[in-house]
Design a protein around this motif. Structure first.
Motif, PDB file in Angstrom:
ATOM      1  N   PHE A   1      19.872 -30.647 -36.310  1.00  0.00           N
ATOM      2  CA  PHE A   1      19.578 -32.072 -36.218  1.00  0.00           C
ATOM      3  C   PHE A   1      18.086 -32.276 -36.022  1.00  0.00           C
ATOM      4  O   PHE A   1      17.468 -31.576 -35.218  1.00  0.00           O
ATOM      5  N   VAL A   2      17.517 -33.238 -36.732  1.00  0.00           N
ATOM      6  CA  VAL A   2      16.132 -33.634 -36.510  1.00  0.00           C
ATOM      7  C   VAL A   2      16.163 -35.081 -36.031  1.00  0.00           C
ATOM      8  O   VAL A   2      16.673 -35.964 -36.720  1.00  0.00           O
ATOM      9  N   PHE A   3      15.661 -35.298 -34.812  1.00  0.00           N
ATOM     10  CA  PHE A   3      15.501 -36.632 -34.252  1.00  0.00           C
ATOM     11  C   PHE A   3      14.057 -37.040 -34.503  1.00  0.00           C
ATOM     12  O   PHE A   3      13.141 -36.258 -34.230  1.00  0.00           O
ATOM     13  N   SER A   4      13.842 -38.251 -35.006  1.00  0.00           N
ATOM     14  CA  SER A   4      12.478 -38.661 -35.336  1.00  0.00           C
ATOM     15  C   SER A   4      12.253 -40.139 -35.038  1.00  0.00           C
ATOM     16  O   SER A   4      13.170 -40.953 -35.119  1.00  0.00           O
ATOM     17  N   GLY A   5      11.024 -40.439 -34.688  1.00  0.00           N
ATOM     18  CA  GLY A   5      10.641 -41.814 -34.388  1.00  0.00           C
ATOM     19  C   GLY A   5       9.219 -41.831 -33.881  1.00  0.00           C
ATOM     20  O   GLY A   5       8.417 -40.970 -34.233  1.00  0.00           O
ATOM     21  N   SER A   6       8.933 -42.795 -33.017  1.00  0.00           N
ATOM     22  CA  SER A   6       7.607 -42.917 -32.416  1.00  0.00           C
ATOM     23  C   SER A   6       7.712 -42.655 -30.926  1.00  0.00           C
ATOM     24  O   SER A   6       8.775 -42.828 -30.327  1.00  0.00           O
ATOM     25  N   GLY A   7       6.581 -42.252 -30.336  1.00  0.00           N
ATOM     26  CA  GLY A   7       6.539 -42.063 -28.900  1.00  0.00           C
ATOM     27  C   GLY A   7       7.011 -43.320 -28.185  1.00  0.00           C
ATOM     28  O   GLY A   7       6.652 -44.420 -28.577  1.00  0.00           O
ATOM     29  N   GLY A   8       7.848 -43.155 -27.196  1.00  0.00           N
ATOM     30  CA  GLY A   8       8.374 -44.288 -26.451  1.00  0.00           C
ATOM     31  C   GLY A   8       9.747 -44.750 -26.902  1.00  0.00           C
ATOM     32  O   GLY A   8      10.366 -45.587 -26.238  1.00  0.00           O
ATOM     33  N   GLN A   9      10.257 -44.219 -28.015  1.00  0.00           N
ATOM     34  CA  GLN A   9      11.571 -44.622 -28.503  1.00  0.00           C
ATOM     35  C   GLN A   9      12.697 -43.727 -27.968  1.00  0.00           C
ATOM     36  O   GLN A   9      13.839 -43.919 -28.332  1.00  0.00           O
ATOM     37  N   GLY A  10      12.372 -42.784 -27.120  1.00  0.00           N
ATOM     38  CA  GLY A  10      13.401 -41.948 -26.517  1.00  0.00           C
ATOM     39  C   GLY A  10      13.893 -40.821 -27.399  1.00  0.00           C
ATOM     40  O   GLY A  10      15.005 -40.321 -27.220  1.00  0.00           O
ATOM     41  N   ILE A  11      13.065 -40.387 -28.335  1.00  0.00           N
ATOM     42  CA  ILE A  11      13.452 -39.322 -29.263  1.00  0.00           C
ATOM     43  C   ILE A  11      13.712 -38.015 -28.516  1.00  0.00           C
ATOM     44  O   ILE A  11      14.736 -37.354 -28.725  1.00  0.00           O
ATOM     45  N   MET A  12      12.791 -37.635 -27.658  1.00  0.00           N
ATOM     46  CA  MET A  12      12.949 -36.371 -26.919  1.00  0.00           C
ATOM     47  C   MET A  12      14.150 -36.441 -25.990  1.00  0.00           C
ATOM     48  O   MET A  12      14.921 -35.490 -25.883  1.00  0.00           O
ATOM     49  N   SER A  13      14.308 -37.565 -25.337  1.00  0.00           N
ATOM     50  CA  SER A  13      15.441 -37.747 -24.434  1.00  0.00           C
ATOM     51  C   SER A  13      16.770 -37.627 -25.188  1.00  0.00           C
ATOM     52  O   SER A  13      17.715 -37.000 -24.700  1.00  0.00           O
ATOM     53  N   ALA A  14      16.850 -38.215 -26.367  1.00  0.00           N
ATOM     54  CA  ALA A  14      18.073 -38.133 -27.173  1.00  0.00           C
ATOM     55  C   ALA A  14      18.356 -36.690 -27.578  1.00  0.00           C
ATOM     56  O   ALA A  14      19.502 -36.218 -27.491  1.00  0.00           O
ATOM     57  N   GLY A  15      17.322 -35.980 -28.019  1.00  0.00           N
ATOM     58  CA  GLY A  15      17.499 -34.587 -28.418  1.00  0.00           C
ATOM     59  C   GLY A  15      17.931 -33.703 -27.259  1.00  0.00           C
ATOM     60  O   GLY A  15      18.842 -32.878 -27.391  1.00  0.00           O
ATOM     61  N   ILE A  16      17.291 -33.882 -26.107  1.00  0.00           N
ATOM     62  CA  ILE A  16      17.651 -33.103 -24.924  1.00  0.00           C
ATOM     63  C   ILE A  16      19.081 -33.405 -24.502  1.00  0.00           C
ATOM     64  O   ILE A  16      19.842 -32.495 -24.155  1.00  0.00           O
ATOM     65  N   THR A  17      19.470 -34.665 -24.551  1.00  0.00           N
ATOM     66  CA  THR A  17      20.834 -35.042 -24.177  1.00  0.00           C
ATOM     67  C   THR A  17      21.853 -34.350 -25.068  1.00  0.00           C
ATOM     68  O   THR A  17      22.847 -33.806 -24.582  1.00  0.00           O
ATOM     69  N   LEU A  18      21.605 -34.345 -26.379  1.00  0.00           N
ATOM     70  CA  LEU A  18      22.539 -33.680 -27.294  1.00  0.00           C
ATOM     71  C   LEU A  18      22.588 -32.177 -27.024  1.00  0.00           C
ATOM     72  O   LEU A  18      23.671 -31.584 -26.940  1.00  0.00           O
ATOM     73  N   ALA A  19      21.434 -31.558 -26.856  1.00  0.00           N
ATOM     74  CA  ALA A  19      21.382 -30.114 -26.610  1.00  0.00           C
ATOM     75  C   ALA A  19      22.075 -29.747 -25.297  1.00  0.00           C
ATOM     76  O   ALA A  19      22.859 -28.789 -25.247  1.00  0.00           O
ATOM     77  N   GLN A  20      21.818 -30.505 -24.239  1.00  0.00           N
ATOM     78  CA  GLN A  20      22.447 -30.224 -22.951  1.00  0.00           C
ATOM     79  C   GLN A  20      23.956 -30.439 -23.001  1.00  0.00           C
ATOM     80  O   GLN A  20      24.719 -29.674 -22.411  1.00  0.00           O
ATOM     81  N   THR A  21      24.387 -31.462 -23.712  1.00  0.00           N
ATOM     82  CA  THR A  21      25.814 -31.719 -23.838  1.00  0.00           C
ATOM     83  C   THR A  21      26.496 -30.558 -24.556  1.00  0.00           C
ATOM     84  O   THR A  21      27.574 -30.120 -24.159  1.00  0.00           O
ATOM     85  N   ALA A  22      25.862 -30.052 -25.593  1.00  0.00           N
ATOM     86  CA  ALA A  22      26.425 -28.904 -26.319  1.00  0.00           C
ATOM     87  C   ALA A  22      26.554 -27.689 -25.404  1.00  0.00           C
ATOM     88  O   ALA A  22      27.569 -26.988 -25.431  1.00  0.00           O
TER      89      ALA A  22
END
Length: 179
Positions: free
Chosen positions: A5-26
């Motif tokens: 999965f590639v999460f993409s956007g601009s700083g401040g849109q929660g991209i890193m948080s979304a990616g970390i959440t998915l990875a941690q959930t897995a």
């Protein structure tokens, strides 16, 4: 099974948080997972991207040649990374900001995550709506485990913040499963 999965956007849109959440959930689902963040050269508002790989087996490299799924929060991110998706892959887009769809050889799931987040009362949960849409569309992780993961993440915050994030996940799953 291995998915990237590639999460993409601009700083401040929660991209890193979304990616970390998915990875941690897995990981909480006893899968293997990697999380690799990338930032643009700008200090604020620049590009943000992260790659998440989830697998039943050990992951050798955190960077796929092509990703299975692109999650794009804005038009610029979509344009920049749409070419990185495998033919037959999936693209989840924030249709509140992305109006032009460039490929017909991928499954596109359009969810107005900014609009939904505003309806829920806080634009900051747009990324959580997006995670829900991804789960609803792909079933990559379970709703229960992602909510448990969010509970751990927000345990120091007020119960209202957790309620808002649960509502955002549930609405995203509903919209993603219909798309």
């Amino acid at each position: 099974m291995k998915q990237s999965f590639v999460f993409s956007g601009s700083g401040g849109q929660g991209i890193m948080s979304a990616g970390i959440t998915l990875a941690q959930t897995a990981i909480e689902m006893e899968k293997h997972s990697t999380f690799l963040p990338e930032y643009g050269p700008e200090q604020r508002g620049g590009s943000a991207k992260c790659t998440v790989i989830i697998s039943d087996e050990e992951i050798i490299s955190p960077l796929p040649k092509k990703c299975d799924t692109l999650i794009a929060m804005n038009e610029l991110a979509y344009a920049k990374f749409i070419g990185d998706v495998k033919e037959g892959g999936t693209v989840v887009v924030n249709s509140s900001r992305i109006k032009t769809i460039a490929r017909d050889d991928v499954k596109t799931i359009s969810v107005p995550v900014d609009d939904v987040a505003l309806e829920l009362g806080n634009v900051k949960v747009a990324n959580t709506v997006l995670i829900g849409a991804l789960i609803g569309a792909t079933g990559i992780v379970s709703k229960e485990v992602v909510i448990e993961s969010l509970s751990k993440k927000f345990k120091e915050k007020s119960p209202k913040i957790m309620e808002l994030n649960i509502a955002a996940i549930e609405k995203g799953i509903e919209l993603g499963s219909k798309a």
